[in-house]
Design a protein around this motif. Structure first.
Motif, mmCIF file in Angstrom:
data_model
loop_
_atom_site.group_PDB
_atom_site.id
_atom_site.type_symbol
_atom_site.label_atom_id
_atom_site.label_comp_id
_atom_site.label_asym_id
_atom_site.label_seq_id
_atom_site.Cartn_x
_atom_site.Cartn_y
_atom_site.Cartn_z
ATOM 1 N N LEU A 46 0.813 -1.225 0.000
ATOM 2 C CA LEU A 46 0.000 0.000 0.000
ATOM 3 C C LEU A 46 0.849 1.279 0.000
ATOM 4 N N CYS A 47 2.034 1.225 0.585
ATOM 5 C CA CYS A 47 2.910 2.415 0.712
ATOM 6 C C CYS A 47 4.291 2.005 0.210
ATOM 7 N N ALA A 48 4.471 1.925 -1.087
ATOM 8 C CA ALA A 48 5.604 1.157 -1.615
ATOM 9 C C ALA A 48 6.896 1.939 -1.819
ATOM 10 N N GLY A 49 6.816 3.267 -1.955
ATOM 11 C CA GLY A 49 8.018 4.014 -2.326
ATOM 12 C C GLY A 49 9.072 4.001 -1.241
ATOM 13 N N PRO A 50 10.356 3.919 -1.581
ATOM 14 C CA PRO A 50 10.949 3.831 -2.923
ATOM 15 C C PRO A 50 11.003 2.420 -3.518
ATOM 16 N N GLY A 51 10.499 1.395 -2.817
ATOM 17 C CA GLY A 51 10.302 0.119 -3.499
ATOM 18 C C GLY A 51 11.151 -1.040 -3.013
ATOM 19 N N GLY A 52 11.904 -0.873 -1.930
ATOM 20 C CA GLY A 52 12.744 -1.980 -1.448
ATOM 21 C C GLY A 52 11.917 -3.231 -1.147
ATOM 22 N N LYS A 53 10.874 -3.058 -0.334
ATOM 23 C CA LYS A 53 10.081 -4.237 0.045
ATOM 24 C C LYS A 53 9.249 -4.706 -1.142
ATOM 25 N N ALA A 54 8.748 -3.772 -1.956
ATOM 26 C CA ALA A 54 7.934 -4.165 -3.115
ATOM 27 C C ALA A 54 8.743 -5.065 -4.049
ATOM 28 N N ASN A 76 1.458 0.363 -4.572
ATOM 29 C CA ASN A 76 0.851 1.693 -4.583
ATOM 30 C C ASN A 76 1.728 2.675 -3.829
ATOM 31 N N GLU A 77 1.760 3.909 -4.313
ATOM 32 C CA GLU A 77 2.536 4.962 -3.634
ATOM 33 C C GLU A 77 1.856 6.296 -3.952
ATOM 34 N N VAL A 78 1.721 7.146 -2.914
ATOM 35 C CA VAL A 78 0.966 8.388 -3.112
ATOM 36 C C VAL A 78 1.784 9.459 -3.846
ATOM 37 N N THR A 79 3.112 9.419 -3.707
ATOM 38 C CA THR A 79 3.936 10.484 -4.295
ATOM 39 C C THR A 79 4.427 10.035 -5.672
ATOM 40 N N PRO A 80 4.071 10.782 -6.736
ATOM 41 C CA PRO A 80 4.418 10.303 -8.082
ATOM 42 C C PRO A 80 5.909 10.022 -8.277
ATOM 43 N N HIS A 81 6.805 10.904 -7.754
ATOM 44 C CA HIS A 81 8.220 10.628 -8.049
ATOM 45 C C HIS A 81 8.721 9.408 -7.280
ATOM 46 N N ARG A 82 8.104 9.123 -6.145
ATOM 47 C CA ARG A 82 8.506 7.901 -5.428
ATOM 48 C C ARG A 82 7.912 6.664 -6.113
ATOM 49 N N ALA A 83 6.735 6.810 -6.700
ATOM 50 C CA ALA A 83 6.155 5.701 -7.473
ATOM 51 C C ALA A 83 7.071 5.366 -8.653
ATOM 52 N N MET A 129 -1.971 6.281 -5.776
ATOM 53 C CA MET A 129 -3.235 6.645 -5.113
ATOM 54 C C MET A 129 -2.944 6.965 -3.656
ATOM 55 N N ASP A 130 -3.890 7.680 -3.061
ATOM 56 C CA ASP A 130 -3.808 7.905 -1.620
ATOM 57 C C ASP A 130 -4.234 6.593 -0.944
ATOM 58 N N GLY A 131 -3.326 5.996 -0.218
ATOM 59 C CA GLY A 131 -3.598 4.690 0.386
ATOM 60 C C GLY A 131 -4.727 4.713 1.404
ATOM 61 N N THR A 132 -5.102 5.902 1.893
ATOM 62 C CA THR A 132 -6.198 5.958 2.865
ATOM 63 C C THR A 132 -7.553 5.974 2.151
ATOM 64 N N VAL A 140 1.368 -2.884 4.810
ATOM 65 C CA VAL A 140 1.331 -1.443 5.108
ATOM 66 C C VAL A 140 2.669 -1.092 5.751
ATOM 67 N N ASP A 141 3.598 -0.594 4.957
ATOM 68 C CA ASP A 141 4.891 -0.140 5.508
ATOM 69 C C ASP A 141 4.720 1.366 5.692
ATOM 70 N N ALA A 142 4.200 1.725 6.854
ATOM 71 C CA ALA A 142 3.634 3.066 7.036
ATOM 72 C C ALA A 142 4.696 4.161 7.095
HETATM 73 C C1 LIG Z 1 8.256 3.848 5.083
HETATM 74 S S1 LIG Z 1 8.029 4.368 3.460
HETATM 75 C C2 LIG Z 1 7.843 2.852 2.599
HETATM 76 C C3 LIG Z 1 9.155 2.191 2.301
HETATM 77 C C4 LIG Z 1 9.013 1.082 1.287
HETATM 78 N N1 LIG Z 1 8.050 0.090 1.678
HETATM 79 C C5 LIG Z 1 10.339 0.398 1.006
HETATM 80 O O1 LIG Z 1 10.628 -0.667 1.578
HETATM 81 O O2 LIG Z 1 11.105 0.932 0.193
HETATM 82 C C6 LIG Z 1 6.398 4.998 3.450
HETATM 83 C C7 LIG Z 1 5.918 5.468 2.097
HETATM 84 O O3 LIG Z 1 4.541 5.780 2.234
HETATM 85 C C8 LIG Z 1 4.256 6.834 1.375
HETATM 86 N N2 LIG Z 1 2.967 7.428 1.786
HETATM 87 C C9 LIG Z 1 2.759 8.447 2.650
HETATM 88 N N3 LIG Z 1 1.439 8.704 2.744
HETATM 89 C C10 LIG Z 1 0.809 7.821 1.940
HETATM 90 C C11 LIG Z 1 -0.542 7.595 1.594
HETATM 91 N N4 LIG Z 1 -1.524 8.349 2.111
HETATM 92 N N5 LIG Z 1 -0.816 6.624 0.711
HETATM 93 C C12 LIG Z 1 0.164 5.857 0.181
HETATM 94 N N6 LIG Z 1 1.469 6.031 0.455
HETATM 95 C C13 LIG Z 1 1.790 6.986 1.326
HETATM 96 C C14 LIG Z 1 5.453 7.740 1.490
HETATM 97 O O4 LIG Z 1 5.532 8.607 0.383
HETATM 98 C C15 LIG Z 1 6.586 6.717 1.565
HETATM 99 O O5 LIG Z 1 7.098 6.495 0.287
#
Ligand SMILES: C[S@@+](CC[C@H](N)C(=O)[O-])C[C@H]1O[C@@H](n2cnc3c(N)ncnc32)[C@H](O)[C@@H]1O
Length: 425
Positions: A251-259, A276-283, A299-302, A316-318
């Motif tokens: 659900l919160c994938a950026g920058p993508g290590g776990k994904a 999924n990632e809310v910030t386009p450049h991190r997606a 998308m906004d994960g919420t 959910v890697d919050a």
């Molecule tokens: C802890 S990082 C995730 C690290 C990632 N799982 C990895 O292993 O590389 C949290 C991510 O959640 C994103 N984020 C923040 N608010 C969000 C939301 N409302 N919906 C989805 N992603 C969100 C942030 O931009 C950030 O990239």
């Protein structure tokens, strides 16, 4: 000079030292580059202690001084107290640099203060500053951390002794760990290059050489990833789902290590990972590391525009305070505040609630933070898992308990937290 310029940039521009320093020292001899790195990172970590020392020998507070003078003094204090630089050399170099930035008056001021600092060694300074102080504050002084962070660690660990081990571990640079993504690399080329096999993740390799030698970083078969981050991704993929198990979501994938790791594991088991990632450049960063970049959404994960119960497994890697990864960024501890938590905790709760809707009954949600702060870990679980539609699953052996908290001083990883939650109905 380079080090002082780097310290100024970090403070003035909120820059990250590990991003700005490497290009600044690229043309230096290897020995000089190593010295500049140790001096910059060490000064940034220890500046809480050095500021207290400087304040005790100055009538003006460090924070009221010009930024250039402050940077010279802090770097000078680090050389005097924590490096093997001879005192006269540390003082003379600092005075010369201060003259370039602030003229004669600046250099005289620096000379006077650093001479006072050099009158005691670091243990004598710590003893003087800590005298009569409560345990939390004296640990904050000795290990140069904000006091609120020391107290948060103490609350999570339950003892001052362990808390002190953690603070010391935060002041040691983290070793670099690589991940050989399964199905894309078996790690043998890393071992041939001298990487050491790690113990917690079967895909983790400790690396101490130049990353330029690692070809797999270019094609994405290998990545840089903390072993704890690998472990929580592996445990998230291993938790038992009842029935179908081929629709996975990060659900919160950026920058993508776990994904990238989850996708690689999923491909071997016939599952597809949506990231999924809310910030386009991190997606975009996530797209770069995935085998199927078309499975990345923004998308906004919420508030996901997807039907409820769409997935069998959700991670959910919050977004969190990052208090579990302070050893990686020397300046990070000074940039965080308790106020950050006030914004993060409600977002963490919303994201977890959203994940619990997106997973189907019988499926599993993994809740992860790289912070051990109780408000972001157990606190979020307590507030979100109030009804009996969900159950916390035991963390598989050899771990014990219903949640997992890793620690730098015990596990050699970042302080990652994991809870595995099954949706019952
Ligand atoms: C802890 S990082 C995730 C690290 C990632 N799982 C990895 O292993 O590389 C949290 C991510 O959640 C994103 N984020 C923040 N608010 C969000 C939301 N409302 N919906 C989805 N992603 C969100 C942030 O931009 C950030 O990239």
């Amino acid at each position: 000079m380079t080090v002082v310029e780097a310290l100024i940039k970090v403070e003035r521009e909120d820059a990250y030292a590990n991003l700005i320093l490497p290009p600044m020292i690229r043309d230096l001899e290897e020995r000089d580059a190593a010295f500049a790195t140790e001096l910059t990172y060490g000064t940034l970590r220890m500046l809480g202690l050095y500021d207290r020392i400087l304040n005790s020998v100055s009538t003006r507070s460090v924070l009221e001084m010009d930024i250039e003078v402050r940077a010279v003094l802090r770097a000078g204090a680090h050389q005097l107290l924590s490096m093997r630089t001879p005192p006269h050399a540390a003082v003379d170099t600092s005075v010369d640099i201060a003259r370039k930035f602030s003229g004669q008056s600046g250099s005289k001021f620096v000379n006077a203060l650093l001479r006072r600092v050099s009158e005691k060694d670091i243990e004598e300074w710590i003893a003087q500053l800590s005298e009569g102080k409560p345990r939390g504050e004296s640990l904050a002084i000795r290990h140069s951390h904000p006091e609120w962070i020391v107290n948060a660690y103490r609350d999570a660990l339950g003892s001052w002794e362990e808390c002190e081990l953690l603070l010391a571990a935060n002041n040691r640079p983290a070793t670099l760990t690589l991940v050989a993504r399964p199905g894309r690399s078996d790690g043998s080329e890393l071992v041939e290059l001298g990487a050491e096999v790690c113990a917690l993740s079967p895909y983790a390799y400790r690396w101490s050489g130049s990353l330029r030698k690692v070809a797999g970083l270019i094609d994405g078969s290998v990545g840089v990833q903390d072993e704890g981050s690998q472990l929580v991704a592996i445990l998230s993929s291993a938790a038992e789902v009842i029935g179908q198990d081929d629709r996975w979501l990060d659900l919160c994938a950026g920058p993508g290590g776990k994904a990238a790791l989850l996708e690689a594991i999923g491909i071997q088991r016939g599952a597809t990972l949506t990231a999924n990632e809310v910030t386009p450049h991190r997606a975009e960063l996530v797209r770069h590391v995935m085998v199927h970049p078309e499975n990345v959404m923004v998308m906004d994960g919420t508030d996901m525009d997807l039907p409820a119960s769409s997935f069998d497994r959700v991670l959910v890697d919050a977004p969190c305070s990052g208090l579990g990864a302070l050893r990686r960024r020397p300046e990070a501890r000074w940039r965080k505040s308790l106020r950050d938590l006030a914004g993060l905790v409600p977002l963490q709760e919303q994201l977890l609630l959203s994940a619990l809707k997106l997973v189907r009954p019988g499926g599993v949600v993994a809740y992860v933070t790289c912070s051990p702060h109780i408000a972001e870990t157990q606190g979020v679980l307590e507030r979100v898992l109030r009804d009996n539609s969900f159950e916390l699953m035991p963390i598989p052996a050899p771990y014990v308990g219903n949640t997992l908290q890793l620690w730098p001083h015990k596990d050699g990883t970042d302080a990652m937290f994991l809870a595995l939650i099954r949706r019952l109905n």
